[in-house]
Design a protein around this motif. Sequence first.
Motif, short mmCIF file in Angstrom:
data_model
loop_
_atom_site.label_atom_id
_atom_site.label_comp_id
_atom_site.label_asym_id
_atom_site.label_seq_id
_atom_site.Cartn_x
_atom_site.Cartn_y
_atom_site.Cartn_z
N VAL A 188 3.08 1.20 -11.59
CA VAL A 188 2.57 2.37 -11.63
C VAL A 188 3.46 3.28 -12.82
O VAL A 188 4.77 2.96 -12.95
N LEU A 197 -3.60 -2.67 -4.49
CA LEU A 197 -3.76 -2.80 -5.88
C LEU A 197 -4.45 -4.46 -6.37
O LEU A 197 -5.07 -4.72 -7.20
N MET A 208 0.84 -0.93 -0.06
CA MET A 208 0.08 -0.21 -0.02
C MET A 208 0.76 1.20 -0.05
O MET A 208 0.26 2.33 -0.30
N ASN A 209 2.14 1.29 0.16
CA ASN A 209 3.09 2.31 0.35
C ASN A 209 4.23 1.92 -0.66
O ASN A 209 5.10 0.97 -0.66
N ASP A 243 -7.60 5.26 -6.04
CA ASP A 243 -7.22 6.40 -5.17
C ASP A 243 -5.97 6.18 -4.73
O ASP A 243 -5.60 5.21 -4.30
N TYR A 244 -5.05 7.36 -4.66
CA TYR A 244 -3.79 7.24 -4.22
C TYR A 244 -3.34 8.75 -3.30
O TYR A 244 -4.21 9.48 -3.71
N ILE A 278 4.17 6.87 -2.71
CA ILE A 278 2.59 6.80 -3.41
C ILE A 278 2.08 6.00 -2.32
O ILE A 278 2.11 4.70 -2.40
N GLU A 279 0.91 6.65 -1.59
CA GLU A 279 0.46 5.76 -0.60
C GLU A 279 -0.91 5.39 -1.07
O GLU A 279 -1.92 6.36 -1.62
N LEU A 280 -1.19 4.30 -1.38
CA LEU A 280 -2.66 3.65 -2.06
C LEU A 280 -3.58 3.59 -0.79
O LEU A 280 -3.24 3.38 0.32
N PHE A 320 -2.19 2.84 -13.05
CA PHE A 320 -1.76 1.68 -12.51
C PHE A 320 -2.30 0.56 -13.29
O PHE A 320 -3.32 0.50 -13.91
#
Length: 194
Positions: free
Chosen positions: A116, A107, A59-60, A91-92, A101-103, A74
């Motif tokens: 990405v 994904l 997620m990061n 969303d990020y 990039i914090e998701l 993405f």
Amino acid sequence: MLTQLATVKTRLRLNSFDLDDDPFLTGLIKHASGRFAKECNRIFDRGVDITFEFRADEMNVSPDRYPIEAVSAFDLKSTEAEGWIAQSNFDYLLSPQKCMIELAGPLGTSRQKGRVTFTGGYVLPGGSVSAGQTALPDEIEQGCIDQVVYWYENRHRLGLLSSTGEGGSIQQMKSLDLLPHVEAILRKYERWVN
């Protein structure tokens, strides 16, 4: 390259019309630039619409090139046969330093790969910095110049640790390493990954 040949020649007080050492100096600049990237575990130069792959359950995401200017896509891959599948409306959030990039959510799963597409990195010396872009920090360029100048001025003694005279000589060879203040600069720009 993290600095320009003309800048190094000016620092060395070499005549700009003297081209004899230009290939050697260019090689040293390339070597220092590559070494800096390796030491920092990242790519410094700016790229447009470049990709970075990661495990889809992360997620990061810490791309190897930042600061991040924009994220454009993405993609998710489950098998090589299926290939990359575009993921829409994902969303990020960019971290405050624009290095991660914090998701909003994963994904995919740990058995899938994410990708990405983004624009990021520093505009290198000699390039024009436009709105939203970031120039290479001066201390990185100065560190590169210092390192190249050191290697150039000691090119006939590279690797020599000590020697003595009068009645004999002893030579010890030392591995070529970065200057201490250059190492200190690079530690500040090191990319940390899990």
